[in-house]
Design a protein around this motif. Sequence first.
Motif, PDB file in Angstrom:
ATOM      1  N   LEU A 163     -24.318 -42.522 -15.319  1.00 13.81           N
ATOM      2  CA  LEU A 163     -23.841 -41.153 -15.455  1.00 13.81           C
ATOM      3  C   LEU A 163     -22.810 -41.001 -16.545  1.00 13.81           C
ATOM      4  CD1 LEU A 163     -23.317 -41.007 -11.699  1.00 13.81           C
ATOM      5  CD2 LEU A 163     -25.389 -40.450 -12.960  1.00 13.81           C
ATOM      6  N   GLY A 164     -23.068 -41.675 -17.650  1.00 15.31           N
ATOM      7  CA  GLY A 164     -22.181 -41.459 -18.774  1.00 15.31           C
ATOM      8  C   GLY A 164     -21.043 -42.455 -18.854  1.00 15.31           C
ATOM      9  N   ALA A 165     -21.101 -43.519 -18.074  1.00 17.61           N
ATOM     10  CA  ALA A 165     -20.104 -44.567 -18.278  1.00 17.61           C
ATOM     11  C   ALA A 165     -20.247 -45.067 -19.706  1.00 17.61           C
ATOM     12  CB  ALA A 165     -20.300 -45.713 -17.305  1.00 17.61           C
ATOM     13  N   ARG A 166     -19.137 -45.511 -20.240  1.00 16.94           N
ATOM     14  CA  ARG A 166     -19.140 -45.906 -21.643  1.00 16.94           C
ATOM     15  C   ARG A 166     -19.110 -47.426 -21.747  1.00 16.94           C
ATOM     16  NH1 ARG A 166     -14.809 -42.944 -25.495  1.00 16.94           N
ATOM     17  NH2 ARG A 166     -16.011 -41.124 -24.830  1.00 16.94           N
ATOM     18  N   MET A 167     -19.887 -47.972 -22.678  1.00 19.04           N
ATOM     19  CA  MET A 167     -19.799 -49.393 -22.973  1.00 19.04           C
ATOM     20  C   MET A 167     -18.615 -49.541 -23.948  1.00 19.04           C
ATOM     21  SD  MET A 167     -22.267 -50.663 -21.151  1.00 19.04           S
ATOM     22  CE  MET A 167     -22.198 -49.253 -20.025  1.00 19.04           C
ATOM     23  N   ALA A 168     -17.556 -50.160 -23.475  1.00 24.22           N
ATOM     24  CA  ALA A 168     -16.345 -50.304 -24.289  1.00 24.22           C
ATOM     25  C   ALA A 168     -16.375 -51.669 -24.958  1.00 24.22           C
ATOM     26  CB  ALA A 168     -15.114 -50.152 -23.405  1.00 24.22           C
ATOM     27  N   ALA A 169     -16.618 -51.647 -26.256  1.00 28.16           N
ATOM     28  CA  ALA A 169     -16.852 -52.896 -26.986  1.00 28.16           C
ATOM     29  C   ALA A 169     -15.559 -53.676 -27.188  1.00 28.16           C
ATOM     30  CB  ALA A 169     -17.486 -52.582 -28.334  1.00 28.16           C
ATOM     31  N   VAL A 170     -15.642 -54.955 -26.867  1.00 26.91           N
ATOM     32  CA  VAL A 170     -14.529 -55.866 -27.077  1.00 26.91           C
ATOM     33  C   VAL A 170     -14.997 -56.930 -28.073  1.00 26.91           C
ATOM     34  CG1 VAL A 170     -13.016 -57.570 -25.961  1.00 26.91           C
ATOM     35  CG2 VAL A 170     -13.685 -55.489 -24.728  1.00 26.91           C
ATOM     36  N   ASP A 171     -14.149 -57.242 -29.030  1.00 23.48           N
ATOM     37  CA  ASP A 171     -14.535 -58.245 -30.011  1.00 23.48           C
ATOM     38  C   ASP A 171     -14.235 -59.653 -29.508  1.00 23.48           C
ATOM     39  OD1 ASP A 171     -15.601 -56.757 -32.309  1.00 23.48           O
ATOM     40  OD2 ASP A 171     -13.629 -55.789 -32.265  1.00 23.48           O
ATOM     41  N   GLY A 172     -14.673 -60.620 -30.253  1.00 24.24           N
ATOM     42  CA  GLY A 172     -14.474 -62.024 -29.891  1.00 24.24           C
ATOM     43  C   GLY A 172     -15.454 -62.858 -30.687  1.00 24.24           C
ATOM     44  N   ALA A 173     -15.034 -64.049 -31.028  1.00 27.48           N
ATOM     45  CA  ALA A 173     -15.865 -64.873 -31.890  1.00 27.48           C
ATOM     46  C   ALA A 173     -17.093 -65.390 -31.155  1.00 27.48           C
ATOM     47  CB  ALA A 173     -15.034 -66.046 -32.419  1.00 27.48           C
ATOM     48  N   PHE A 174     -18.183 -65.546 -31.899  1.00 26.06           N
ATOM     49  CA  PHE A 174     -19.394 -66.202 -31.400  1.00 26.06           C
ATOM     50  C   PHE A 174     -19.924 -65.592 -30.101  1.00 26.06           C
ATOM     51  CE2 PHE A 174     -16.807 -69.669 -33.467  1.00 26.06           C
ATOM     52  CZ  PHE A 174     -17.333 -69.405 -34.721  1.00 26.06           C
ATOM     53  N   GLY A 175     -19.877 -64.292 -30.010  1.00 24.54           N
ATOM     54  CA  GLY A 175     -20.516 -63.611 -28.896  1.00 24.54           C
ATOM     55  C   GLY A 175     -19.741 -63.581 -27.601  1.00 24.54           C
ATOM     56  N   LYS A 176     -18.559 -64.199 -27.596  1.00 23.62           N
ATOM     57  CA  LYS A 176     -17.770 -64.204 -26.362  1.00 23.62           C
ATOM     58  C   LYS A 176     -16.575 -63.269 -26.507  1.00 23.62           C
ATOM     59  CE  LYS A 176     -18.583 -69.188 -25.844  1.00 23.62           C
ATOM     60  NZ  LYS A 176     -17.878 -70.475 -25.664  1.00 23.62           N
ATOM     61  N   MET A 177     -16.349 -62.477 -25.468  1.00 18.90           N
ATOM     62  CA  MET A 177     -15.177 -61.605 -25.481  1.00 18.90           C
ATOM     63  C   MET A 177     -13.907 -62.443 -25.573  1.00 18.90           C
ATOM     64  SD  MET A 177     -15.761 -58.627 -22.628  1.00 18.90           S
ATOM     65  CE  MET A 177     -16.477 -59.744 -21.404  1.00 18.90           C
ATOM     66  N   ASP A 178     -13.016 -62.018 -26.412  1.00 23.23           N
ATOM     67  CA  ASP A 178     -11.703 -62.651 -26.479  1.00 23.23           C
ATOM     68  C   ASP A 178     -10.879 -62.126 -25.297  1.00 23.23           C
ATOM     69  OD1 ASP A 178      -9.571 -63.895 -28.637  1.00 23.23           O
ATOM     70  OD2 ASP A 178      -8.727 -62.261 -27.423  1.00 23.23           O
ATOM     71  N   ALA A 179     -10.386 -63.035 -24.480  1.00 23.51           N
ATOM     72  CA  ALA A 179      -9.707 -62.598 -23.252  1.00 23.51           C
ATOM     73  C   ALA A 179      -8.495 -61.729 -23.571  1.00 23.51           C
ATOM     74  CB  ALA A 179      -9.304 -63.805 -22.408  1.00 23.51           C
ATOM     75  N   GLY A 180      -7.781 -62.082 -24.614  1.00 21.00           N
ATOM     76  CA  GLY A 180      -6.611 -61.293 -24.982  1.00 21.00           C
ATOM     77  C   GLY A 180      -6.993 -59.877 -25.380  1.00 21.00           C
ATOM     78  N   LYS A 181      -8.043 -59.775 -26.173  1.00 24.08           N
ATOM     79  CA  LYS A 181      -8.485 -58.443 -26.602  1.00 24.08           C
ATOM     80  C   LYS A 181      -9.029 -57.648 -25.423  1.00 24.08           C
ATOM     81  CE  LYS A 181      -9.255 -59.540 -31.418  1.00 24.08           C
ATOM     82  NZ  LYS A 181     -10.189 -60.044 -32.436  1.00 24.08           N
ATOM     83  N   LEU A 182      -9.707 -58.337 -24.530  1.00 25.69           N
ATOM     84  CA  LEU A 182     -10.209 -57.669 -23.330  1.00 25.69           C
ATOM     85  C   LEU A 182      -9.050 -57.075 -22.539  1.00 25.69           C
ATOM     86  CD1 LEU A 182     -12.356 -57.021 -21.166  1.00 25.69           C
ATOM     87  CD2 LEU A 182     -12.039 -59.343 -20.284  1.00 25.69           C
ATOM     88  N   ALA A 183      -8.030 -57.895 -22.324  1.00 27.63           N
ATOM     89  CA  ALA A 183      -6.873 -57.414 -21.567  1.00 27.63           C
ATOM     90  C   ALA A 183      -6.231 -56.221 -22.271  1.00 27.63           C
ATOM     91  CB  ALA A 183      -5.872 -58.541 -21.379  1.00 27.63           C
TER      92      ALA A 183
END
Lengths: 348, 348, 348, 348
Positions: D98-118
């Motif tokens: 229902l319109g939830a948004r995919m919130a893109a988080v960066d990170g090297a080699f396909g893995k989310m960077d935990a710091g950026k996620l936080a």
Amino acid sequence: MIFSSDNWAGAHPRIAESLVKAAGGFAAAYGTSDLDKKVEGLFSELFEREVAVFFVGTGTAANSLAFASVSKPGGHVFCHREAHVNADECNAPEFFSLGARMAAVDGAFGKMDAGKLAAEIGRFTPGVVHSGQPMAITLTQATEAGTVYTLTEIEAVSTIARRHRLPLHMDGARFANALVALDTTPAEMTWKRGVDILSFGATKNGCWCAEALVFFDPAMAEGFPYLRKRSAQLFSKTRFVSAQLEAYFEGGLWLDMARHANAMAARLAEGLKGSNSARLGWAADANELFVIIERSRAKALMDQGAVFYDWHPPRDMAHEIGPDEGMYRLVTSFATQPDDVDRFLSAL
Amino acid sequence: MIFSSDNWAGAHPRIAESLVKAAGGFAAAYGTSDLDKKVEGLFSELFEREVAVFFVGTGTAANSLAFASVSKPGGHVFCHREAHVNADECNAPEFFSLGARMAAVDGAFGKMDAGKLAAEIGRFTPGVVHSGQPMAITLTQATEAGTVYTLTEIEAVSTIARRHRLPLHMDGARFANALVALDTTPAEMTWKRGVDILSFGATKNGCWCAEALVFFDPAMAEGFPYLRKRSAQLFSKTRFVSAQLEAYFEGGLWLDMARHANAMAARLAEGLKGSNSARLGWAADANELFVIIERSRAKALMDQGAVFYDWHPPRDMAHEIGPDEGMYRLVTSFATQPDDVDRFLSAL
Amino acid sequence: MIFSSDNWAGAHPRIAESLVKAAGGFAAAYGTSDLDKKVEGLFSELFEREVAVFFVGTGTAANSLAFASVSKPGGHVFCHREAHVNADECNAPEFFSLGARMAAVDGAFGKMDAGKLAAEIGRFTPGVVHSGQPMAITLTQATEAGTVYTLTEIEAVSTIARRHRLPLHMDGARFANALVALDTTPAEMTWKRGVDILSFGATKNGCWCAEALVFFDPAMAEGFPYLRKRSAQLFSKTRFVSAQLEAYFEGGLWLDMARHANAMAARLAEGLKGSNSARLGWAADANELFVIIERSRAKALMDQGAVFYDWHPPRDMAHEIGPDEGMYRLVTSFATQPDDVDRFLSAL
Amino acid sequence: MIFSSDNWAGAHPRIAESLVKAAGGFAAAYGTSDLDKKVEGLFSELFEREVAVFFVGTGTAANSLAFASVSKPGGHVFCHREAHVNADECNAPEFFSLGARMAAVDGAFGKMDAGKLAAEIGRFTPGVVHSGQPMAITLTQATEAGTVYTLTEIEAVSTIARRHRLPLHMDGARFANALVALDTTPAEMTWKRGVDILSFGATKNGCWCAEALVFFDPAMAEGFPYLRKRSAQLFSKTRFVSAQLEAYFEGGLWLDMARHANAMAARLAEGLKGSNSARLGWAADANELFVIIERSRAKALMDQGAVFYDWHPPRDMAHEIGPDEGMYRLVTSFATQPDDVDRFLSAL
């Protein structure tokens, strides 16, 4: 002689003046101003308990978001066949609740028959996903047929709701008209009878645009602020609603307006008793009359400036209407003048 | 010293008075009254062509329904990263357009960079369903950064829209502020530059609640009346919007209010030039300033009664802000007084 | 003695073998392999015109996406009250078409009464947004009551569709059973009679999982690939559907299976004629029988290992069922053996 | 030399044979057969706890329904920028939730960077409705970059999820490939590390069509059966999925297939080490390699029959690719033969 709808009336002068008064100065937006908080408090006072109140733009929004707030996949909302949510909201309730279905229940004079309601709900078997699942019950007070559920009748419905653990919603687009018809209190007509969520309508009863959704258990409204915003129903200058409602409640204006509207309907009903050319379809409790009139005479009245709508008679009334007759709806409001009524009766 | 937002102001006295005047008498509901028709006509006059106009309750509704009206599965709406539709509408645009995505495009000072916009759109290959498809472009005028797209800049965007056969929407929540900033005409700033749909906002500029969606090609709005009703955005007593807008346009009140708001922002900007403790983040064109202030001093100002918001600086500005500094947004409106500005500057 | 549903059967050995054959080697994914293209071509051959074909995962998906592809705000899809889309799909049609309503039309033996259908559609007035708008008509072939619309009856429905410019959808979950019952061609039973979109079901007739949506005018399917993907209905290894369908069509296997299923139902019906303890509710045309049996005897049959379902009789049949009787549904399939039928009849 | 995608492979012979075996006889539909129950039990065994398992048609369906099951208005799902849900599902996740948004988080080699996620999650303030609210975190295992989150890395993400009381979803389209790469157990890689919901994909690893959604806390799945049916994802002949999965798990076939696929990728990687004309973009952990090749040479390989895709390098890799070079993706599967790899290396 305007009897088309109560939303053809404008706003009561005191409501309009309240907007003038509130127009100056700055105030926090999005429902956080002092006036907003004050009016929220008035609702809690009025209903004799702490309630969660949310302004929205239209009655359709209030109803639709009520259902959305309790939405389940494959959900069915049980309502009277003639209910506004079923007949007049262009599938908004379905849209906002993701395809929930309005499950029509029959019943005389606009009120769901409790036995039929129970039977409809009873057709669902928990866990059988194919047919979907019950999700809520909604009753309209006053009904679209101008009648009013008695407190006992509301309780009969809420007993069924409790038995099936379904939230009970009341569409109160004409809440005030019903309230004064029953001569009871807001609390008695709602949560004390088992109502969980109320669409509180003030627009039809003398406001410009003042609709609110009331949750009697504030815990049910957790998360609702996001739902309202996501549904594009969060006004920025909310004090324009609050200012209307402040005046609306002040000195019981809202009850006076509703009493006036109902009285005008009663005056019209009384006048029709002596008529040879028109008769009431059924006894009205609030501010809407459904009148059987010869088609040619109805047309003549319209030609003389009376404004009112042709109406589809409910299924179980159809046989009482003669071939040359039609059923017409006449609605009174705070703005209806006794003279309007009398002129209509004379013209008839 | 209220600079929090232009929606903290109430309504202009002439707008409030218009509501008083319109409150009496009966009028057809749901957008069919004489006054409604008159105001619709004013829009066509204003824009120098026949347009289709629809009142809705909020700016979020206007934007969301604009996208809904051109919705495609997997659709992407290209907008500036800081755009209201992307940053401040709680996913309402996504909800009403069934999961369309707001595709953020960067660009300095709140304006999409045309090159980056073209690149973002260019990433999609027709027929490759996995990544979805372009659906619309939207620009905000005036922008969330207080800047205004020049006519040439609008044309640069619309050229891209035309190349990809995408409808171009303008979020005009601060339409009047942009218009007077450019000293141009409504037609020049919209359809003559390739804009297809406009969210025309009047609420922030002195109305209570007056938002409209304008389709420059009425054929695009075929079916829209159902979409609006299904979205719970059809007011019953529509003349309450029309009455506001009648006064809004009357004698150019709307332009006067916007000019005043912009002038107050300019006065504030001018005053900041001499300040040692605050500086503009960038030159503003309309009624919003983004100011870099030492955090301690900002707090002191707030303690003295100034109201304004802490703001996240755009990515490309972040490095210009010192460790003890913050970025703050100050918004002026029709109701801002020169004295408010001067007191703020002195306090600073 | 399994008569519960045709989806209790597995897959025909030739279908299973086809999957083994197709399992080796590499092939392009997402509907682009040679085998996919070949099977698409078979559909065009079969229907004697170029059609657009899309595989989806379930019959519910096919129906729901058909409606989604022609969706309008406030839309009403006219269907028989007992139709699968109305009774057994957990509001999926409503969800995918954004709140479109399944508008139930009555009619004997599972077929919409053309007069009642016309009357239901006639209740809508173009431009009156409150009540929503007609959006599509759907008929089920064979029906949920085991009957089959004659070509003339389909044409009666499509004439109404054309008059109101509504797309006509056919739910062909049991398409093959209907086809062989009428002894006609796929083209005659669909687009030559005015059907626009077909849910082509093969799962119930001997496949594992092979459902397709067929647009007889490929222009109507423009944009559909995105809709299917957005609806999570695009398989990656599509050749697993194609391989099933290749074997399904090969040498007329599909028609043979359907003829067998229908013949088994006929054998059962014939056997029931002589029974004192059971009688047909109505004459069946395809592979479903609705049988009135004494409840105690039905229970005894179930105890002996017969599997079949208790069924709610349609409204207009209810009076024909005695107080100790029940209505039961018996479904045959490609896998039903004559011996199963005979044992059931003996047991009865 | 097919390295385009693992979904270009068909099905493993033992999987195909299992379908043949299951094709005969009758079995209850809609997930209630003995075989369905047996396979559900296998999941609980495999994960060393009672889990709730639901088959769905596609990986996109599994992901989208996972989000739908925890949907909130204005919800944001934090995912890696290159995640399948963000890049390749045509907004299905947005639609079903229902319109939830995919919130893109960066990170090297396909893995989310935990710091950026936080940091991304930290941008939301509870109660501030305008910006919406966090709703879930999803990680892809193996990632779209062919890498695999270590158990410690998964825990770093789940710690953030717990802190913000967000459900953690794992997109396991290549679950088996990741599992054997880490040489760990299903339980260790999921719920023991804090994963709440898993999209368990078997299609890419040798099945035809076998995708399941696994809830590690069955209480979270209450109501999910209705959600799946409403989403048109409930197969009728569910044993066709169960039969695939039975063979898939039998004797560890699934792990063998994944090991083989990974080994083929490793062989390819090893062979590339000596190459002058191609180099790995980064070290791969599972069955996908991202290789930088001169464009002309890549074209030559394709002309010789090698099939593989041009790939957009991630942002932080772009500078490492020369003007005449491209980045290409090569995927291996259970069906890749050593000889295919060697021929490719020779051709290179």
